[in-house]
Design an enzyme around this catalytic site. Structure first.
Site, short mmCIF file in Angstrom:
data_model
loop_
_atom_site.label_atom_id
_atom_site.label_comp_id
_atom_site.label_asym_id
_atom_site.label_seq_id
_atom_site.Cartn_x
_atom_site.Cartn_y
_atom_site.Cartn_z
N ILE A 272 0.86 -1.18 0.00
CA ILE A 272 0.00 0.00 0.00
C ILE A 272 0.90 1.23 0.00
O ILE A 272 1.79 1.35 0.84
CB ILE A 272 -0.93 0.00 1.23
CG1 ILE A 272 -1.91 -1.18 1.15
CG2 ILE A 272 -1.68 1.33 1.32
CD1 ILE A 272 -2.78 -1.36 2.38
N ASN B 113 -3.06 0.88 -11.88
CA ASN B 113 -3.01 -0.37 -11.12
C ASN B 113 -3.98 -1.37 -11.74
O ASN B 113 -5.06 -0.99 -12.23
CB ASN B 113 -3.40 -0.13 -9.65
CG ASN B 113 -3.35 -1.40 -8.82
OD1 ASN B 113 -2.36 -2.14 -8.86
ND2 ASN B 113 -4.40 -1.67 -8.09
N HIS C 161 -6.31 -4.61 -10.78
CA HIS C 161 -6.89 -5.21 -9.56
C HIS C 161 -7.81 -6.35 -10.00
O HIS C 161 -8.63 -6.17 -10.90
CB HIS C 161 -7.67 -4.17 -8.76
CG HIS C 161 -8.28 -4.71 -7.51
ND1 HIS C 161 -7.54 -4.92 -6.35
CD2 HIS C 161 -9.54 -5.13 -7.24
CE1 HIS C 161 -8.34 -5.42 -5.42
NE2 HIS C 161 -9.55 -5.56 -5.93
N SER D 274 -10.03 -5.08 -13.08
CA SER D 274 -10.17 -3.63 -13.31
C SER D 274 -8.79 -2.98 -13.42
O SER D 274 -7.86 -3.38 -12.70
CB SER D 274 -10.89 -2.95 -12.13
OG SER D 274 -12.13 -3.57 -11.85
N THR E 98 -5.08 6.58 -6.79
CA THR E 98 -5.23 7.81 -6.00
C THR E 98 -5.08 7.42 -4.52
O THR E 98 -4.80 6.27 -4.21
CB THR E 98 -6.64 8.44 -6.20
OG1 THR E 98 -7.61 7.50 -5.72
CG2 THR E 98 -6.88 8.75 -7.68
N LEU F 284 -7.53 3.73 -1.60
CA LEU F 284 -6.99 2.39 -1.90
C LEU F 284 -7.94 1.60 -2.80
O LEU F 284 -9.12 1.41 -2.47
CB LEU F 284 -6.77 1.61 -0.60
CG LEU F 284 -6.26 0.18 -0.79
CD1 LEU F 284 -4.85 0.19 -1.41
CD2 LEU F 284 -6.27 -0.59 0.52
N ASP F 285 -7.43 1.17 -3.95
CA ASP F 285 -8.23 0.42 -4.93
C ASP F 285 -9.48 1.19 -5.32
O ASP F 285 -10.44 0.60 -5.83
CB ASP F 285 -8.64 -0.96 -4.37
CG ASP F 285 -7.45 -1.88 -4.21
OD1 ASP F 285 -7.55 -2.81 -3.39
OD2 ASP F 285 -6.42 -1.65 -4.87
C1 GRF Z 1 -2.82 -10.59 -10.16
O1 GRF Z 1 -4.14 -11.11 -9.98
C2 GRF Z 1 -2.82 -9.13 -9.82
O2 GRF Z 1 -4.03 -8.50 -10.17
C3 GRF Z 1 -2.65 -9.16 -8.34
O3 GRF Z 1 -1.63 -10.13 -8.16
C4 GRF Z 1 -1.87 -11.19 -9.12
C5 GRF Z 1 -0.55 -11.69 -9.68
O4 GRF Z 1 -0.10 -10.74 -10.59
N1 GRF Z 1 -2.30 -7.88 -7.79
P1 GRF Z 1 1.27 -11.03 -11.42
O5 GRF Z 1 1.19 -12.43 -11.98
O6 GRF Z 1 2.42 -10.91 -10.43
O7 GRF Z 1 1.29 -10.00 -12.49
#
Ligand code: GRF
Length: 237
Positions: free
Chosen positions: A108, A123, A125, A152, A157, A160-161
């Site tokens: 974070i 980001n 998510h 998404s 900003t 968070l998320d």
């Molecule tokens: C993904 O689902 C991402 O959205 C989340 O972590 C998972 C692994 O992402 N934050 P990656 O394979 O390291 O890109």
């Protein structure tokens, strides 16, 4: 840290393009999707560096295998979040990125860091925000009995998320789904919408307005809904 000049891959570096810095914490599959989009000439950007807070992140090996500059800013080495954020900000700024991409980055980030990169940090998510902000989104979607889940991309900003949504892809939840199987299907969509959003930003089509993302001059009241192959990234002209 391998320097770009020593091991640069010509397909991933070109001074004339938007420079991005990608932050990762884990496997780096979203990073790999970005690398592959660049390689097939579908993403006109240069990856200035891949930076992780985890020295053992498998994604760092992917980055190095593509000749990219990598760095580690280990959050365990700092007294507090503010010190880590400041160190990370300095390292990111060293590459003068036009865009910072959080691709599976699991820290974070504080308001000062977020404010410094406002309007130029995206980001990915793994949920249909604003539903299931935070972690363990797939298990939570199953527990909630959701019939639709997904991924998404949003501007980062202080919320968070919760930053302005850019693009989403939906994934149907199956009756006998497990969190692992659902996560795998969501990840496939992440690998499509993140490069798409970066492309829009690189092409000057996407920017952050006062309270919403703006695509082609139109304020996005709802995120762009990625429906499938039609919008798959075509090669740059
Ligand atoms: C993904 O689902 C991402 O959205 C989340 O972590 C998972 C692994 O992402 N934050 P990656 O394979 O390291 O890109």
């Amino acid at each position: 840290m391998s320097t770009l000049s020593e091991r640069s891959s010509p397909t991933l570096s070109d001074g004339a393009k938007l420079t991005i810095v990608v932050l990762i914490s884990g496997n780096g599959s979203n990073l790999q999707a970005i690398i592959e989009a660049i390689r097939r000439q579908a993403l006109p950007v240069t990856i200035g560096a891949v930076i992780s807070n985890q020295a053992q992140a498998p994604g760092l090996r992917l980055a190095r295998a593509s000749g990219l500059t990598t760095e580690v800013v280990d959050h365990c080495q700092y007294a507090d979040r503010a010190a880590f954020d400041q160190a990370l900000r300095e390292r990111v700024d060293a590459y003068r990125p036009g865009l910072v991409v959080l691709a599976g980055f699991m820290r974070i980030l504080g308001d000062s860091f977020v404010g410094h990169f406002r309007g130029r940090m995206l980001n990915i998510h793994p949920s249909l925000l604003p539903r299931h902000a935070g972690r363990n989104t797939h298990a939570r979607a199953l527990r909630a009995g959701d019939t639709m889940h997904g991924a998404s991309v949003h501007f980062v900003t202080e919320d968070l998320d919760g930053g302005p949504l850019v693009v989403q892809a939906r994934v149907a939840v199956l009756r006998d789904d497990s969190a692992e199987r659902l996560a795998a299907r969501v990840l496939e969509q992440e690998h499509r919408i993140l490069p798409l959003a970066i492309r829009w930003f690189a092409d000057g089509r996407l920017r952050l307005g006062e309270s919403a993302a703006i695509l082609d001059g139109v304020q996005l009241q709802q995120p762009y809904l990625f429906s499938g192959d039609g919008e798959a990234l075509e090669s740059c002209p």
